[in-house]
Write an enzyme that holds these catalytic residues in place. Structure first.
Site, PDB file in Angstrom:
ATOM      1  N   ALA A 112      13.699  51.290  83.312  1.00  0.00           N
ATOM      2  CA  ALA A 112      13.794  51.325  84.771  1.00  0.00           C
ATOM      3  C   ALA A 112      14.307  50.044  85.399  1.00  0.00           C
ATOM      4  O   ALA A 112      14.714  50.040  86.556  1.00  0.00           O
ATOM      5  CB  ALA A 112      12.411  51.630  85.353  1.00  0.00           C
ATOM      6  N   GLY A 160      16.635  48.099  83.784  1.00  0.00           N
ATOM      7  CA  GLY A 160      17.914  47.752  83.159  1.00  0.00           C
ATOM      8  C   GLY A 160      19.059  47.800  84.160  1.00  0.00           C
ATOM      9  O   GLY A 160      18.891  48.213  85.311  1.00  0.00           O
ATOM     10  N   ASP A 161      20.218  47.383  83.673  1.00  0.00           N
ATOM     11  CA  ASP A 161      21.388  47.306  84.542  1.00  0.00           C
ATOM     12  C   ASP A 161      21.804  48.639  85.142  1.00  0.00           C
ATOM     13  O   ASP A 161      22.107  48.744  86.323  1.00  0.00           O
ATOM     14  CB  ASP A 161      22.567  46.765  83.726  1.00  0.00           C
ATOM     15  CG  ASP A 161      22.959  45.380  84.201  1.00  0.00           C
ATOM     16  OD1 ASP A 161      22.171  44.792  84.963  1.00  0.00           O
ATOM     17  OD2 ASP A 161      24.045  44.926  83.818  1.00  0.00           O
ATOM     18  N   LEU A 162      21.828  49.651  84.287  1.00  0.00           N
ATOM     19  CA  LEU A 162      22.280  50.952  84.748  1.00  0.00           C
ATOM     20  C   LEU A 162      21.332  51.500  85.816  1.00  0.00           C
ATOM     21  O   LEU A 162      21.757  52.009  86.856  1.00  0.00           O
ATOM     22  CB  LEU A 162      22.339  51.924  83.566  1.00  0.00           C
ATOM     23  CG  LEU A 162      22.927  53.274  83.906  1.00  0.00           C
ATOM     24  CD1 LEU A 162      24.437  53.177  84.010  1.00  0.00           C
ATOM     25  CD2 LEU A 162      22.540  54.307  82.862  1.00  0.00           C
ATOM     26  N   LEU A 184      31.776  63.450  83.793  1.00  0.00           N
ATOM     27  CA  LEU A 184      31.645  64.833  84.268  1.00  0.00           C
ATOM     28  C   LEU A 184      31.101  64.883  85.691  1.00  0.00           C
ATOM     29  O   LEU A 184      31.094  65.929  86.324  1.00  0.00           O
ATOM     30  CB  LEU A 184      30.742  65.624  83.320  1.00  0.00           C
ATOM     31  CG  LEU A 184      31.328  65.810  81.914  1.00  0.00           C
ATOM     32  CD1 LEU A 184      30.399  66.652  81.064  1.00  0.00           C
ATOM     33  CD2 LEU A 184      32.703  66.459  81.979  1.00  0.00           C
ATOM     34  N   HIS A 216      34.709  61.255  77.279  1.00  0.00           N
ATOM     35  CA  HIS A 216      35.304  61.586  78.577  1.00  0.00           C
ATOM     36  C   HIS A 216      36.581  62.431  78.444  1.00  0.00           C
ATOM     37  O   HIS A 216      36.713  63.490  79.044  1.00  0.00           O
ATOM     38  CB  HIS A 216      35.675  60.329  79.357  1.00  0.00           C
ATOM     39  CG  HIS A 216      34.564  59.330  79.472  1.00  0.00           C
ATOM     40  ND1 HIS A 216      33.246  59.688  79.551  1.00  0.00           N
ATOM     41  CD2 HIS A 216      34.589  57.981  79.530  1.00  0.00           C
ATOM     42  CE1 HIS A 216      32.493  58.586  79.655  1.00  0.00           C
ATOM     43  NE2 HIS A 216      33.299  57.541  79.632  1.00  0.00           N
ATOM     44  N   TRP A 275      66.532  26.349  84.100  1.00  0.00           N
ATOM     45  CA  TRP A 275      66.825  24.930  84.138  1.00  0.00           C
ATOM     46  C   TRP A 275      66.954  24.416  82.715  1.00  0.00           C
ATOM     47  O   TRP A 275      66.731  25.155  81.766  1.00  0.00           O
ATOM     48  CB  TRP A 275      65.694  24.166  84.861  1.00  0.00           C
ATOM     49  CG  TRP A 275      65.412  24.631  86.261  1.00  0.00           C
ATOM     50  CD1 TRP A 275      64.742  25.753  86.634  1.00  0.00           C
ATOM     51  CD2 TRP A 275      65.805  23.974  87.471  1.00  0.00           C
ATOM     52  NE1 TRP A 275      64.680  25.847  88.009  1.00  0.00           N
ATOM     53  CE2 TRP A 275      65.329  24.762  88.549  1.00  0.00           C
ATOM     54  CE3 TRP A 275      66.506  22.805  87.764  1.00  0.00           C
ATOM     55  CZ2 TRP A 275      65.531  24.420  89.887  1.00  0.00           C
ATOM     56  CZ3 TRP A 275      66.699  22.450  89.095  1.00  0.00           C
ATOM     57  CH2 TRP A 275      66.225  23.268  90.141  1.00  0.00           C
TER      58      TRP A 275
END
Ligand SMILES: *[C@@H]1O[C@H](CO)[C@@H](O)[C@H](O)[C@H]1NC(C)=O
Ligand SMILES: *[C@@H]1O[C@H](CO)[C@@H](O)[C@H](O)[C@H]1NC(C)=O
Ligand SMILES: *[C@@H]1O[C@H](CO)[C@@H](O)[C@H](O)[C@H]1NC(C)=O
Length: 833
Positions: A69, A71-73, A246, A307, A655
């Site tokens: 709970a 965590g990053d996501l 999805l 995906h 040059w």
């Protein structure tokens, strides 16, 4: 064909069996049709259809547990998603619970922060009506009531789920269902599933839905093992494998579009009418900082197996008979996935962006002689062996650090029409034009769907709109006016959308176990084959050439632009030369590129190209100074032959680092050399070429003519900040660079930008004009190019001479004060035999 159909039919029967049992389980949530706004009064729900299945009343609680709970996501998406759900389903009573491995106090503190700072009313999706404007209040209430649990052992789950039960008794409600979201690494799934099974099953007929995150294995065997472990503790109907793609609007619009147009397009949807299908996911970002994860997976496992394969299924599957039946949809999806032939290496091209090797060595703490074959780019051709699709290539393309971020599905139809009458273009006559349907995914500047006007005008679901697109929008290079365009709504956060689908029990929006296995069956053999294949190295970013373009050949794919040798010079081992292990990727603590001669030249050319593109995007112009002499000849030929069309010549100024005091027509003239080998082949503006003025009124390099001063003034006038973007230098055996020779130490401190110099008496042309050290060291990039075994002893000396040693080697004075020095030394110069 007969056996093929039998196989499919058998699978289907099996699945119908699974599907039917699925249907019996928990219909509780699907009876509240989405979109019905039930926020006013709970009593509204009494108006639900009387035929509601038993146990599906409105009076139950839905318990939600998020494991991981903090965590990053969870922080970024999950809590927002659940807040959105609770906001939308305001008549539903939810109880939320947070669990993670952080100790109690720390976890509580983190949760507090997340709920107050990372959940926001601004992130409610547009589709949720905000009739009641009490969002902030509801957010506060949402955040107040979420207890935190330190979850490590089975007993911890027992405590948590005991509390869940008690809390319901407290409010006097029965449980309708339970959603447990596992936002934890896959290796933890089996243990947690076991704890859920023994300690956390809801009572009675309430259903259980356990959401898990990818990766779901890394090949068929590991996916089977992981699924097997889950299935020991959970039923198939309880497993919701999330693939956030999805949940994307573009992806979710494919099937509705097909359904709405089944009359118009149904009969065009086959190999007789479709030329090919492209499913493309281009990303501009690299994977720096995430390599310890990424390297185990690579682009195919990261996005193609999941995906892109799922998207392919949505394009290729048969339209399910019963569109409101999840099991029916899953069945059709599985049917088509199991008809995709396993991919082989012949059907794929792979690449790796050029910085990846270094990033990998750094992040993985690997030695300079080690390398990795993990692809960061792949294009794969798949085919579906059934009568509808047999001959149609499905081309899946994905990569990191490409020229842009863009995701789309393009269905290209065969164009058999040939116009004998010129179409009336002025009046939007689209006869004979390219016929295609494109779904864009995740792009706010493009429509969700674009359909060529040379195809029948499509019907679309009622909620879709015609977007107002910016002037000059083009659709994959075609003018916007060629298309009917539609928007299926703003891209909402896919996690939020899938959390809602999970709540409604729409299991077809998730990956079923048979689906997952069918998908791994497509990819596993290819993944095994390519572990031995060296990916083509690409520089990546905008305008770095067409190295990744590929074409369909027979039944496979191949790169369009072949290179003479594998010029992947960043990867030491493949050249199989002796004593490679002694080579480092730095030289005198600056960056080194090496390979055989051809590769070294190619790398230098790519490096210049990259710098040119950067300079042009930042300042609109690229200023490069080239040397003369024998070394750069190959570079000039390479630029002329290989980059004639891809290098931004029109925005480039050329040059010279130095010039011999001879006439321009002399074979000794540096200008002559570069003209013969490069300039005459490329379309560069005459006024963008800046030869050194060695021949003026009084003769060759006459001090009174002040050619050096004139060149300085010209540089001052044209170069932004008086700095070159790029200077290429060769180095002589005596250590000289440009025409700065050893000995007159005074040169080192010269305050002029251009100087007249004198080489040793043995030289054919002693008198020279040259950029000074001061000018060279102001450059943004300096490359020193060293080729051939004659330079070996020089390279040895350079390797061992300390920087501060004001020896007699002018090359050691090169030290860009505010730029980068890069060495390009070929193997024969670098290796001491
Ligand atoms: C959470 O909110 C804080 C404070 O606004 C912010 O700094 C942080 O980036 C957010 N984290 C995520 C993962 O969104
Ligand atoms: C379609 O599926 C839904 C949900 O499973 C079911 O209620 C309905 O009866 C089905 N319709 C037909 C015609 O089979
Ligand atoms: C400096 O370079 C010279 C010539 O290469 C060498 O003889 C001398 O030992 C070097 N001195 C130092 C301090 O490195």
């Amino acid at each position: 064909m007969v056996t093929f159909f039998r196989k499919v039919r058998m699978r289907r029967n099996l699945l119908v069996g699974i599907g039917a049992s699925l249907l019996l389980v928990c219909l509780w949530l699907s009876i509240n049709p989405r979109g019905v706004d039930s926020s006013e009064v709970a009593g509204d729900r009494d108006a639900a259809p009387p035929a509601a299945p038993a146990g599906a009343g409105s009076d139950g609680v839905v318990n939600v547990v998020v494991v991981g709970a903090t965590g990053d996501l969870a922080k970024k998406y999950l809590w927002q998603g659940f807040f959105n759900l609770a906001y939308e389903e305001s008549a539903q009573v939810f109880h939320f619970f947070a669990g993670a491995r952080s100790p109690q106090e720390k976890g509580e503190r983190e949760m507090k922060g997340i709920l107050s700072e990372n959940v926001s009313c601004d992130r409610l999706p547009e589709s949720i009506s905000r009739k009641t404007d009490n969002c902030e209040q509801r957010k506060a209430a949402f955040g107040e009531n979420i207890p935190y649990y330190n979850l490590k052992k089975t007993e911890d789950y027992k405590t948590l789920c005991g509390d869940i039960q008690r809390k319901m008794q407290g409010v006097g409600l029965r449980e309708k269902g339970r959603i447990i979201y596992l936002s934890v690494p896959p290796f933890a799934y089996a243990d947690i599933a076991a704890s859920i099974n023994t300690e956390c099953r809801p009572l009675g007929d309430a259903c259980l839905r356990v959401v898990v995150e990818k990766p779901f294995g890394h090949d068929t065997a590991s996916a089977k093992e992981l699924s097997g472990a889950l299935k020991q503790h959970l039923k198939e109907s309880e497993i919701y494998r999330i693939d956030h793609y999805l949940g994307k609007t573009g992806v979710q619009s494919i099937l509705p579009f097909r359904v709405t147009n089944r009359e118009k397009y149904g009969e065009l949807w086959d190999q007789e009418h479709i030329e090919r299908v492209e499913i493309v996911m281009k990303e501009a970002l690299d994977v720096k900082g995430r390599i310890s994860f990424y390297d185990k997976y690579g682009v195919i496992r990261d996005v193609m197996q999941n995906h892109l394969t799922e998207i392919m299924a949505l394009v290729a599957m048969e339209i399910p008979r019963n569109l409101s039946d999840s099991a029916d949809k899953l069945e059709e999806k599985l049917a088509v996935l199991s008809q995709v032939a396993p991919a082989t290496a012949r059907q794929a091209v792979i690449g790796q962006y050029s910085g990846y090797g270094d990033e990998w060595r750094e992040e993985m703490d690997r030695g300079q002689d080690e390398s990795t074959n993990t692809p960061t780019y792949a294009a794969v051709r798949l085919s579906v062996s059934n009568p509808r699709w047999g001959a149609v290539p499905f081309v899946l393309v994905a990569g990191k650090k490409l020229d842009e971020k863009l995701v789309y599905v393009r269905i290209l139809f065969k164009n058999t029409d040939i116009c004998a009458t010129t179409p009336d273009y002025a009046n939007e006559d689209h006869a004979c034009q390219t016929k295609q349907i494109i779904f864009f995914i995740g792009s706010s500047k493009l429509p969700t769907v674009a359909v060529s006007k040379s195809l029948p005008r499509p019907a679309v679901p009622v909620a879709w709109t015609v977007p107002g697109l910016g002037e000059g929008t083009n659709i994959l290079g075609y003018p916007l006016s060629d298309f009917y365009v539609f928007s299926a709504g703003a891209e909402s956060d896919p996690y939020s959308s899938l959390i809602r689908e999970c709540y409604h029990g729409n299991q077809d929006k998730f990956i079923g176990t048979p689906d997952l296995m069918a998908s791994w069956d497509i990819w596993t053999s290819l993944l095994q084959e390519i572990t031995e294949v060296q990916p083509r190295i690409y520089l990546g970013g905008k305008g770095t050439g067409r190295w990744l373009d590929f074409k369909l050949v027979k039944t496979g794919l191949s790169f369009i632009h072949q290179v003479d040798t594998e010029w992947n010079a960043e990867r030491g081992q493949q050249f199989a030369l002796p004593s490679m292990s002694g080579i480092s990727r730095t030289f005198r603590s600056d960056r080194l590129f090496t390979g055989d001669t051809e590769e070294t030249v190619a790398l230098l050319a790519m490096h210049i190209l990259h710098s040119a593109n950067n300079a042009i995007s930042e300042r609109g112009v690229f200023h490069v100074a080239f040397p003369g002499g024998s070394t750069p000849g190959r570079l000039f030929m390479y630029l002329a032959m290989r980059m004639r069309n891809t290098f931004p010549w029109t925005d480039t100024h050329i040059w010279f680092t130095d010039e011999r005091c001879v006439t321009v027509t002399s074979p000794e003239s540096n200008f002559n050399l570069i003209y013969t080998k490069l300039l005459r082949y490329v379309s560069i503006l005459y006024t963008n070429i800046h030869p050194m003025p060695v021949q003026l009124a009084k003769g060759l390099c006459h001090p009174d003519d002040n050619g050096a001063g004139i060149y300085s003034a010209e540089m001052g006038r044209l170069l932004p900040d008086s700095r070159f973007d790029y200077i290429v230098l060769g180095v002589g055996n005596d250590g000289h660079i440009a025409s700065l020779f050893p000995n007159p130490i005074s040169l080192y401190n010269d305050k002029h930008l251009v100087v007249l110099t004198e080489g040793s008496a043995q030289m054919e042309v002693r008198h020279r004009m040259s950029l000074s050290f001061l000018m060279i060291n102001k450059a943004r990039n300096v490359a020193i190019h060293v080729l051939g075994e004659k330079k070996q002893s020089l390279v040895e000396t350079l390797r061992h001479t300390h920087h501060n040693n004001r020896s007699k080697l002018p090359v050691l004075e090169v030290d860009p004060s505010n730029g980068e020095l890069t060495w390009f030394i070929d193997h024969s110069a670098l290796l001491s035999v």
